[in-house]
Design a protein around this motif. Structure first.
Motif, PDB file in Angstrom:
ATOM      1  N   CYS A 267      34.769 -56.326   2.758  1.00 33.31           N
ATOM      2  CA  CYS A 267      33.230 -56.993   2.976  1.00 33.31           C
ATOM      3  C   CYS A 267      32.913 -56.823   4.325  1.00 33.31           C
ATOM      4  N   PHE A 268      33.832 -56.932   5.283  1.00 30.52           N
ATOM      5  CA  PHE A 268      33.709 -56.660   6.700  1.00 30.52           C
ATOM      6  C   PHE A 268      32.940 -55.584   6.857  1.00 30.52           C
ATOM      7  N   ALA A 269      33.995 -54.483   6.390  1.00 21.10           N
ATOM      8  CA  ALA A 269      33.538 -52.902   6.433  1.00 21.10           C
ATOM      9  C   ALA A 269      31.943 -52.793   6.093  1.00 21.10           C
ATOM     10  N   PHE A 270      31.396 -53.498   5.105  1.00 20.73           N
ATOM     11  CA  PHE A 270      30.132 -53.419   4.623  1.00 20.73           C
ATOM     12  C   PHE A 270      29.284 -54.359   5.678  1.00 20.73           C
ATOM     13  N   GLN A 271      29.952 -55.351   6.134  1.00 24.66           N
ATOM     14  CA  GLN A 271      29.125 -56.294   6.990  1.00 24.66           C
ATOM     15  C   GLN A 271      28.893 -55.456   8.148  1.00 24.66           C
ATOM     16  N   LEU A 272      29.637 -54.871   8.647  1.00 21.93           N
ATOM     17  CA  LEU A 272      29.581 -54.231  10.018  1.00 21.93           C
ATOM     18  C   LEU A 272      28.593 -53.097   9.715  1.00 21.93           C
ATOM     19  N   TYR A 273      28.973 -52.540   8.769  1.00 24.80           N
ATOM     20  CA  TYR A 273      28.026 -51.137   8.770  1.00 24.80           C
ATOM     21  C   TYR A 273      26.568 -51.320   8.495  1.00 24.80           C
ATOM     22  N   THR A 274      26.224 -52.423   7.665  1.00 25.66           N
ATOM     23  CA  THR A 274      24.894 -52.740   7.374  1.00 25.66           C
ATOM     24  C   THR A 274      24.293 -53.612   8.635  1.00 25.66           C
ATOM     25  N   ASN A 275      25.028 -54.123   9.099  1.00 27.85           N
ATOM     26  CA  ASN A 275      24.405 -54.848  10.393  1.00 27.85           C
ATOM     27  C   ASN A 275      24.329 -53.853  11.583  1.00 27.85           C
ATOM     28  N   PHE A 276      25.105 -53.048  11.812  1.00 27.05           N
ATOM     29  CA  PHE A 276      24.849 -52.043  12.940  1.00 27.05           C
ATOM     30  C   PHE A 276      23.964 -50.940  12.362  1.00 27.05           C
ATOM     31  N   SER A 277      24.198 -50.310  11.374  1.00 26.72           N
ATOM     32  CA  SER A 277      23.393 -49.265  10.807  1.00 26.72           C
ATOM     33  C   SER A 277      21.865 -49.722  10.570  1.00 26.72           C
ATOM     34  N   GLY A 278      21.764 -50.985  10.284  1.00 26.58           N
ATOM     35  CA  GLY A 278      20.611 -51.977   9.848  1.00 26.58           C
ATOM     36  C   GLY A 278      19.880 -52.033  11.162  1.00 26.58           C
ATOM     37  N   SER A 279      20.431 -52.242  12.150  1.00 24.36           N
ATOM     38  CA  SER A 279      19.841 -52.568  13.547  1.00 24.36           C
ATOM     39  C   SER A 279      19.465 -51.320  13.937  1.00 24.36           C
ATOM     40  N   MET A 280      20.021 -49.988  13.948  1.00 22.45           N
ATOM     41  CA  MET A 280      19.746 -48.883  14.200  1.00 22.45           C
ATOM     42  C   MET A 280      18.320 -48.471  13.336  1.00 22.45           C
ATOM     43  N   ASP A 281      18.259 -48.622  12.345  1.00 14.95           N
ATOM     44  CA  ASP A 281      17.180 -48.559  11.458  1.00 14.95           C
ATOM     45  C   ASP A 281      15.948 -49.179  11.978  1.00 14.95           C
ATOM     46  N   ILE A 282      16.129 -50.326  12.481  1.00  7.63           N
ATOM     47  CA  ILE A 282      15.023 -51.166  13.234  1.00  7.63           C
ATOM     48  C   ILE A 282      14.748 -50.457  14.513  1.00  7.63           C
ATOM     49  N   VAL A 283      15.549 -50.308  15.171  1.00  6.09           N
ATOM     50  CA  VAL A 283      15.274 -49.679  16.643  1.00  6.09           C
ATOM     51  C   VAL A 283      14.682 -48.115  16.347  1.00  6.09           C
ATOM     52  N   LEU A 284      15.268 -47.383  15.516  1.00  5.88           N
ATOM     53  CA  LEU A 284      14.555 -46.140  15.318  1.00  5.88           C
ATOM     54  C   LEU A 284      13.247 -46.088  14.816  1.00  5.88           C
ATOM     55  N   GLY A 285      13.081 -46.957  13.956  1.00  5.76           N
ATOM     56  CA  GLY A 285      11.887 -47.320  13.349  1.00  5.76           C
ATOM     57  C   GLY A 285      10.790 -47.730  14.375  1.00  5.76           C
ATOM     58  N   MET A 286      11.169 -48.850  14.882  1.00  8.79           N
ATOM     59  CA  MET A 286      10.408 -49.499  15.976  1.00  8.79           C
ATOM     60  C   MET A 286      10.082 -48.123  16.822  1.00  8.79           C
ATOM     61  N   SER A 287      10.865 -47.574  17.522  1.00 12.72           N
ATOM     62  CA  SER A 287      10.622 -46.506  18.403  1.00 12.72           C
ATOM     63  C   SER A 287       9.527 -45.500  17.894  1.00 12.72           C
ATOM     64  N   GLN A 288       9.751 -45.158  16.539  1.00 16.05           N
ATOM     65  CA  GLN A 288       8.841 -44.007  15.839  1.00 16.05           C
ATOM     66  C   GLN A 288       7.516 -44.854  15.880  1.00 16.05           C
ATOM     67  N   THR A 289       7.166 -45.904  15.705  1.00 19.69           N
ATOM     68  CA  THR A 289       6.064 -46.624  15.658  1.00 19.69           C
ATOM     69  C   THR A 289       5.346 -46.360  16.976  1.00 19.69           C
ATOM     70  N   PHE A 290       6.089 -46.251  18.103  1.00 19.30           N
ATOM     71  CA  PHE A 290       5.364 -45.833  19.539  1.00 19.30           C
ATOM     72  C   PHE A 290       5.274 -44.229  19.613  1.00 19.30           C
ATOM     73  N   GLY A 291       5.816 -43.503  18.912  1.00 18.37           N
ATOM     74  CA  GLY A 291       5.623 -42.206  18.920  1.00 18.37           C
ATOM     75  C   GLY A 291       7.220 -41.620  19.638  1.00 18.37           C
ATOM     76  N   LEU A 292       8.069 -42.214  19.659  1.00 25.62           N
ATOM     77  CA  LEU A 292       9.223 -42.017  20.168  1.00 25.62           C
ATOM     78  C   LEU A 292      10.375 -41.654  19.306  1.00 25.62           C
ATOM     79  N   LYS A 293      11.136 -40.491  19.382  1.00 28.71           N
ATOM     80  CA  LYS A 293      12.387 -40.137  18.625  1.00 28.71           C
ATOM     81  C   LYS A 293      13.561 -40.564  19.273  1.00 28.71           C
TER      82      LYS A 293
END
Length: 540
Positions: A267-293
């Motif tokens: 469960c921790f393996a999936f908690q860490l992955y979804t937390n960390f990669s989910g945060s990356m999705d938010i960061v990269l998605g937010m940056s994409q809305t600013f035109g940044l990759k």
């Protein structure tokens, strides 16, 4: 406002920022990002801590100006270096002024010492103190040789320090253009989505885009928001539910053993992955809305067939940074060059080179481990244990090849690939026990219980529903993990999910995204009395 990306106040902050970003003149867009990054830092905790990233940016700026030379064009210097117009000993032409190689090197060293010194003082000085005290107790002393210090650590210090440090080194090596505007350099170092959780940027690839004009692009904005939604789904729906099970078992590991610990670790393996990669999705998605990759940080890591591949898929930017600025420079040092020559003479060319590489890898993985935190549990679980896996994999590969040939096993068959994936996931979970446990000693005790106590009846007597999730919540977690697994399979096959959905008819597109939106809103776990999905790596 709080630092978490999933708080209501942060979402209001982001929406206002997005409108302002596209309303101001395009030449001023980078100023909006800079001011918003400063505001975010000031509102996310103790505002005085912003002095640390400012000091890091200022030291980098001054070092870059000294190394590049006053009045020198970074572009012209790079062109001269690429054409070989460089004096022996590191001296370079500078429009009539000469910057000695020794001065440039001294400047680089001073910047590195300052950056690493601040990082070590705030995050790792107590690690050294606890280690000394532990050794004292081990050899019969009082165990209180040195008193520990207590420092307030600024947000994302490991991330912004590595990004800035890599940029300074690149300028020294002549592969990055010197930034002569301090405020633009400050934006690169303090860009608020990245400063919290990464990814670790490289200026020569990601830096200049911050200062270019970005027109409002409907596709970029919508695609960015869709990726943010996927990140919210992973953090709020999956990670927070996994967190309940993990906290229950790891919080009282003495009461739980065997199967319970294995279940909580997975469960921790999936908690860490979804937390960390989910945060990356938010960061990269937010940056994409600013035109940044921004650079990708995850590529379905749990489908890796060995540990080396796993680290090419997990926290990608950290692995790239460590190889480029730690591993390869280490191998090029005179000490390792001399060691390699001596070992090749004694043991042969192949074995000598291999042992030299293993030693450099040991130092590399020690650095990776301690980067994750100033504690031996991180040094072992996220560092040296993975070094051991990789070394043993290299040494045992010839034996496995002979075994598979004699048994007439096709190494490219699907079941062999499946076995390798399961084996790698199992080995990674051993490291996660150290990562999540209170200490390295606790992790060893838990592993002993995990391998000596096994009662499969736990899966059938309903006791798993007493670990923080009842059968309804557990069902939601399993279904959500199934959705994540299905999407990951498609990504592993090379499908670009958002592109594929965008090609569907409008009603189908809206049905998919609104279904995910309401699924996340209705089933996202916010929990009583705490902020949603506080990011695990936030303290880094």
């Amino acid at each position: 406002m709080g630092a978490t990306f999933t708080s209501f106040y942060f979402l209001c902050f982001y929406v206002c920022l997005l409108f302002l970003y596209y309303l101001v003149p395009k030449k001023a867009q980078w100023c909006v990002l800079l001011f918003s990054s400063i505001a975010y830092y000031l509102l996310s905790g103790n505002g005085i801590l912003i002095l640390y990233p400012i000091i890091s940016c200022l030291s980098a700026y001054m070092g870059i100006r000294i190394m590049s030379g006053d009045g020198q064009s970074g572009r012209n210097r790079n062109l001269r270096e690429s054409s070989g117009d460089q004096k022996p000993g590191g001296e370079q032409e500078n429009g009539g002024n000469e910057i000695s190689g020794s001065r440039r090197k001294a400047t680089l060293v001073m910047v590195i010492v300052l950056q690493i010194g601040i990082l070590f003082l705030l995050k790792y000085v107590n690690f050294g103190i606890h280690t000394v005290n532990g050794l004292s107790k081990l050899f019969g002393g009082t165990g209180e040789v040195i008193t520990a210090f207590h420092f307030m650590v600024p947000l994302g210090i490991s991330f912004y320090t590595f990004s800035i440090l890599g940029y300074v080194i690149d300028v020294y090596n002549g592969i990055a253009v010197p930034q002569k505007n301090f405020f633009k350099l400050a934006l690169y170092g303090m860009y608020f989505p990245v400063i919290l959780s990464g990814p670790i940027m490289r200026y020569r690839e990601d830096g200049e885009q911050f200062f270019k004009p970005h027109a409002l692009d409907y596709k970029q904005v919508t695609f960015g928001m869709q990726r943010m939604l996927w990140g919210f789904f992973k953090t709020l729906v999956i990670s927070e539910r996994m967190n309940l099970v993990v906290n229950t078992v790891y919080g009282d590991y003495g009461q739980y053993g065997g199967v319970y610990l294995w279940f909580a670790t997975i469960c921790f393996a999936f908690q860490l992955y979804t937390n960390f990669s989910g945060s990356m999705d938010i960061v990269l998605g937010m940056s994409q809305t600013f035109g940044l990759k921004m650079p990708e940080n995850f590529e379905t890591p749990y489908f890796s067939k060995n540990i080396s591949e796993y680290w090419r898929r997990w926290h990608i930017t950290l692995g790239v940074w460590m190889k480029e600025y730690v591993f390869y420079p280490l191998l090029r040092t005179s000490a390792f060059t001399k060691l390699g020559k001596n070992l090749k003479k004694r043991l042969g060319k192949k074995r000598g080179k291999q042992l030299t590489t293993f030693l450099a890898m040991f130092l590399l993985w020690f650095t990776v481990g301690i980067w994750h935190g100033g504690d031996w549990k991180y040094v072992i679980g996220s560092g040296l244990l993975h070094w051991f896996y990789i070394v043993m994999g290299e040494l045992l590969t010839p034996f496995f090849q002979v075994f598979m040939e004699k048994c007439h096993i096709n190494p490219r068959s699907r079941w062999v690939d499946g076995f390798r994936i399961v084996r790698t996931f199992f080995l990674v979970n051993i490291g996660f026990v150290f990562f999540r446990a209170d200490s390295a000693g606790t992790a060893v005790s838990m592993l002993k219980s995990m391998f000596t106590s096994f009662h499969p009846g736990v899966f059938f007597d309903g006791s798993l529903f007493t670990l923080g999730l009842d059968w309804i919540e557990m069902t939601i977690a399993v279904v959500s993990l199934g959705i994540l697994f299905a999407i990951s399979i498609l990504q592993e096959k090379g499908m670009k999910i958002r592109e594929s959905i965008s090609q569907r008819k409008l009603p189908v597109r809206w049905l998919i995204w609104y279904a995910l939106l309401f699924y996340t809103i209705l089933l996202g776990y916010y929990g009583p009395g705490y902020s949603a999905a506080e990011f695990i790596y936030q303290g880094f």
